[in-house]
Design a protein around this motif. Structure first.
Motif, PDB file in Angstrom:
ATOM      1  N   SER A 215     -28.204 -22.318  -1.368  1.00  0.00           N
ATOM      2  CA  SER A 215     -28.296 -23.643  -1.990  1.00  0.00           C
ATOM      3  C   SER A 215     -27.083 -23.936  -2.867  1.00  0.00           C
ATOM      4  O   SER A 215     -27.120 -24.819  -3.710  1.00  0.00           O
ATOM      5  CB  SER A 215     -29.567 -23.735  -2.841  1.00  0.00           C
ATOM      6  N   SER A 216     -26.015 -23.162  -2.685  1.00  0.00           N
ATOM      7  CA  SER A 216     -24.842 -23.358  -3.535  1.00  0.00           C
ATOM      8  C   SER A 216     -23.932 -24.439  -2.977  1.00  0.00           C
ATOM      9  O   SER A 216     -23.598 -24.409  -1.791  1.00  0.00           O
ATOM     10  CB  SER A 216     -24.066 -22.046  -3.632  1.00  0.00           C
TER      11      SER A 216
ATOM     12  N   ASN B  97     -21.015 -12.883  -1.511  1.00  0.00           N
ATOM     13  CA  ASN B  97     -21.696 -14.035  -2.110  1.00  0.00           C
ATOM     14  C   ASN B  97     -21.599 -14.069  -3.632  1.00  0.00           C
ATOM     15  O   ASN B  97     -22.244 -14.884  -4.275  1.00  0.00           O
ATOM     16  CB  ASN B  97     -23.171 -14.039  -1.689  1.00  0.00           C
ATOM     17  N   ILE B  98     -20.825 -13.128  -4.208  1.00  0.00           N
ATOM     18  CA  ILE B  98     -20.710 -13.057  -5.665  1.00  0.00           C
ATOM     19  C   ILE B  98     -19.239 -13.081  -6.075  1.00  0.00           C
ATOM     20  O   ILE B  98     -18.419 -12.375  -5.494  1.00  0.00           O
ATOM     21  CB  ILE B  98     -21.319 -11.745  -6.223  1.00  0.00           C
ATOM     22  N   ALA B  99     -18.943 -13.869  -7.088  1.00  0.00           N
ATOM     23  CA  ALA B  99     -17.625 -13.793  -7.738  1.00  0.00           C
ATOM     24  C   ALA B  99     -17.838 -13.101  -9.083  1.00  0.00           C
ATOM     25  O   ALA B  99     -18.811 -13.406  -9.784  1.00  0.00           O
ATOM     26  CB  ALA B  99     -17.050 -15.185  -7.949  1.00  0.00           C
ATOM     27  N   ALA B 100     -16.980 -12.167  -9.420  1.00  0.00           N
ATOM     28  CA  ALA B 100     -17.116 -11.471 -10.715  1.00  0.00           C
ATOM     29  C   ALA B 100     -15.724 -11.122 -11.224  1.00  0.00           C
ATOM     30  O   ALA B 100     -14.907 -10.569 -10.490  1.00  0.00           O
ATOM     31  CB  ALA B 100     -17.960 -10.210 -10.563  1.00  0.00           C
TER      32      ALA B 100
ATOM     33  N   ILE C 290     -20.114 -18.578  -2.036  1.00  0.00           N
ATOM     34  CA  ILE C 290     -20.471 -17.928  -3.304  1.00  0.00           C
ATOM     35  C   ILE C 290     -21.721 -18.576  -3.909  1.00  0.00           C
ATOM     36  O   ILE C 290     -21.752 -19.778  -4.159  1.00  0.00           O
ATOM     37  CB  ILE C 290     -19.310 -18.038  -4.326  1.00  0.00           C
ATOM     38  N   GLY C 291     -22.760 -17.748  -4.160  1.00  0.00           N
ATOM     39  CA  GLY C 291     -23.987 -18.278  -4.770  1.00  0.00           C
ATOM     40  C   GLY C 291     -24.142 -17.883  -6.220  1.00  0.00           C
ATOM     41  O   GLY C 291     -24.915 -18.493  -6.951  1.00  0.00           O
TER      42      GLY C 291
ATOM     43  N   ALA D 289     -14.883 -23.254  -9.426  1.00  0.00           N
ATOM     44  CA  ALA D 289     -15.732 -24.235  -8.736  1.00  0.00           C
ATOM     45  C   ALA D 289     -17.174 -24.143  -9.232  1.00  0.00           C
ATOM     46  O   ALA D 289     -17.621 -23.107  -9.720  1.00  0.00           O
ATOM     47  CB  ALA D 289     -15.694 -23.985  -7.234  1.00  0.00           C
ATOM     48  N   VAL D 290     -17.898 -25.246  -9.069  1.00  0.00           N
ATOM     49  CA  VAL D 290     -19.323 -25.277  -9.421  1.00  0.00           C
ATOM     50  C   VAL D 290     -20.082 -24.265  -8.551  1.00  0.00           C
ATOM     51  O   VAL D 290     -19.836 -24.152  -7.354  1.00  0.00           O
ATOM     52  CB  VAL D 290     -19.878 -26.709  -9.197  1.00  0.00           C
ATOM     53  N   THR D 291     -20.993 -23.519  -9.171  1.00  0.00           N
ATOM     54  CA  THR D 291     -21.742 -22.482  -8.456  1.00  0.00           C
ATOM     55  C   THR D 291     -23.232 -22.669  -8.764  1.00  0.00           C
ATOM     56  O   THR D 291     -23.586 -23.147  -9.844  1.00  0.00           O
ATOM     57  CB  THR D 291     -21.291 -21.083  -8.934  1.00  0.00           C
ATOM     58  N   LYS D 292     -24.084 -22.278  -7.842  1.00  0.00           N
ATOM     59  CA  LYS D 292     -25.537 -22.433  -8.067  1.00  0.00           C
ATOM     60  C   LYS D 292     -25.943 -21.748  -9.370  1.00  0.00           C
ATOM     61  O   LYS D 292     -26.637 -22.333 -10.195  1.00  0.00           O
ATOM     62  CB  LYS D 292     -26.315 -21.834  -6.886  1.00  0.00           C
ATOM     63  N   ALA D 293     -25.558 -20.472  -9.556  1.00  0.00           N
ATOM     64  CA  ALA D 293     -25.915 -19.766 -10.794  1.00  0.00           C
ATOM     65  C   ALA D 293     -24.692 -19.037 -11.343  1.00  0.00           C
ATOM     66  O   ALA D 293     -23.960 -18.395 -10.593  1.00  0.00           O
ATOM     67  CB  ALA D 293     -27.038 -18.766 -10.529  1.00  0.00           C
ATOM     68  N   THR D 294     -24.475 -19.170 -12.649  1.00  0.00           N
ATOM     69  CA  THR D 294     -23.383 -18.449 -13.317  1.00  0.00           C
ATOM     70  C   THR D 294     -23.963 -17.691 -14.508  1.00  0.00           C
ATOM     71  O   THR D 294     -24.615 -18.291 -15.371  1.00  0.00           O
ATOM     72  CB  THR D 294     -22.293 -19.431 -13.805  1.00  0.00           C
TER      73      THR D 294
END
Ligand code: SF4
Length: 451
Positions: A377-378, A343-346, A383-384, A398-403
């Protein structure tokens, strides 16, 4: 052109042009697009240890990158690669551009046809045509077999997608973007795909011109060129001769599915099976690559890389595949869902990238539980949370809930946006960022009326 300017304009690292990073030179290998035999994986793992720092990246185009090389070790790597079957030479790689195919082509029973021979023929044509070296480095092609693991959400300059009408198989051709955005220009026979792909690439080069602001992607060119100019230049059949419900100039809207499953895929126990594996943050160690090769070798299988930064270990019986699944999980790879790392991109962050002042992946691991909540809610689906070393946002466009965006050793927080969007909070420590993210999740549950 300076290194920094070249990077801004879409430089892709290759064996001929390695990219300097915070942990040494970075090299993208030009591997076969269809499958990787275990022997090749062992050889790449050995190169990663001998010439690099033992780390191997999976890219968003289904390639492998070696990290931590140096001017001293590069000649040894080039010599070693020249003996690997299927790996393009530095010379060939200069005109090769990425060709992404449905990753289980030839094994997916729902596919309309096996696109591997088409992709091989296309890569041969690309490698053999010196004029195509002028194509921008990020220019790419997709060849979709029409099966379960389609490429609809993968952006490409020239797209081919298999269709069937009665017993007739043909490929829809579309230009610029992912399936929902690309513009259809016609249909062609499977045997014509390589020729048409190369002809369209030549036309792109002719039409873009040589000015400083010449378009670097097909979608940009289409903003200033009539699409008929491109379809006429390659003599495509009219779309209406295949399907009366397809409007010329607009590709069929594609679904944005989340990518291949992290699980075992088979129909009957005696049939070939494929295991989907994810790699935490898209980075393998040489030892993990050896483990994958060993498990694949044990049952005579092969490995397919995907544009979702996952791997399929393919083509064995389902019963034998169960053992492989457990062994690979013990290697630190992700073999089943749910897993917070999915659920995380880094991005690599500090110290691998000189532009980062934060330990992105180390910090991301500490935010796993909150990322699972954010994912719900992403708008992007799986990915959230995106943890980015700087506003460039390499790990996710891409647009993500939180960055969380690293700056001067702290984080700025962007909500429902991308890394370069204006932040809603600035200068957070990791602990403060975690609390802010937990508050977002709590607010989300409260909005839904759940505790
Ligand atoms: S996003 Fe990450 S990898 Fe990309 S330039 Fe910034 S710090 Fe480096």
């Amino acid at each position: 052109m300076s290194v920094a300017a070249e990077m801004r304009r879409g430089w892709c690292p290759s064996v001929a042009r390695p990219m300097p990073t915070g942990d040494g030179l970075l090299v993208r290998l030009s591997l076969p697009a269809d499958s990787l035999p275990p022997a090749l994986l062992h050889a790449i793992a050995s190169c990663a240890r001998r010439f690099g720092n033992g780390l191997v990246d999976l890219t968003r185009r289904g390639n492998l990158q070696l990290r931590g090389l140096s001017e001293v070790t590069m000649p040894g790597l080039i010599e070693a690669l020249s003996s690997f079957e299927g790996v393009a030479s530095p010379h060939e790689a200069e005109s090769l551009r990425d060709v992404m195919m449905s990753p289980l082509s030839g094994l997916d029973p729902k596919a309309i046809c096996d696109v591997r021979p088409i992709v091989r023929a296309l890569r041969e044509k690309l490698a053999g045509e010196a004029s195509l070296r002028a194509l921008p480095a990020k220019f790419c092609f997709t060849v979709d077999d029409g099966g379960d693991f389609g490429l609809d959400q993968i952006a490409a300059d020239i797209r081919f997608k298999a269709r069937r009408e009665s017993s007739d198989i043909f490929f829809m051709v579309a230009l610029g973007g992912c399936e929902g955005e690309a513009r259809g220009i016609g249909g062609c026979a499977p045997s014509s795909v390589p020729e048409i792909a190369v002809a369209l690439a030549r036309t792109f080069l002719n039409l873009r011109g040589a000015s400083k602001d010449a378009p670097r992607r097909m979608a940009e060119l289409l903003k200033r060129t009539e699409i008929e100019t491109l379809s006429r230049s390659v003599g495509l059949l009219s779309l209406s001769s295949h399907r009366s419900d397809i409007v010329e100039g607009a590709a069929s809207p594609g679904l944005r599915e989340p990518g291949p499953p992290i699980t075992m895929i088979y129909r009957r126990e005696e049939d070939p099976a494929s295991i989907g594996i994810a790699v935490p943050f898209g980075q393998l160690t040489a030892d993990q690559l050896d483990d994958i090769a060993n498990q694949t070798e044990a049952f005579g299988g092969e490995v397919r890389l995907t544009p979702w930064r996952t791997i399929f270990v393919a083509n064995r019986s389902a019963i034998k595949a169960v053992n492989t699944d457990y062994r690979l999980e013990n290697s630190g790879l992700i073999t089943r869902e749910p897993d917070p790392r999915l659920n995380i991109a880094a991005c690599p962050g500090k110290p691998a990238c000189a532009r980062s002042t934060v330990l992105t992946r180390e910090n991301a691991r500490m935010l796993g539980s909150v990322a699972q909540g954010l994912r719900l809610s992403s708008p992007g689906g799986v990915i959230g949370l995106h943890v980015s070393g700087c506003a460039k946002g390499c790990a996710r466009s891409a647009v993500t809930k939180a960055t969380l965006v690293g700056r001067d050793g702290r984080y700025d927080l962007v909500i429902d946006g991308v890394a370069h969007d204006p932040p809603v909070r600035e200068g957070l420590t990791l602990e403060e960022a975690k609390i802010a993210l937990e508050q977002i999740v709590e607010a989300m549950w409260a909005e839904r009326g759940e505790p």
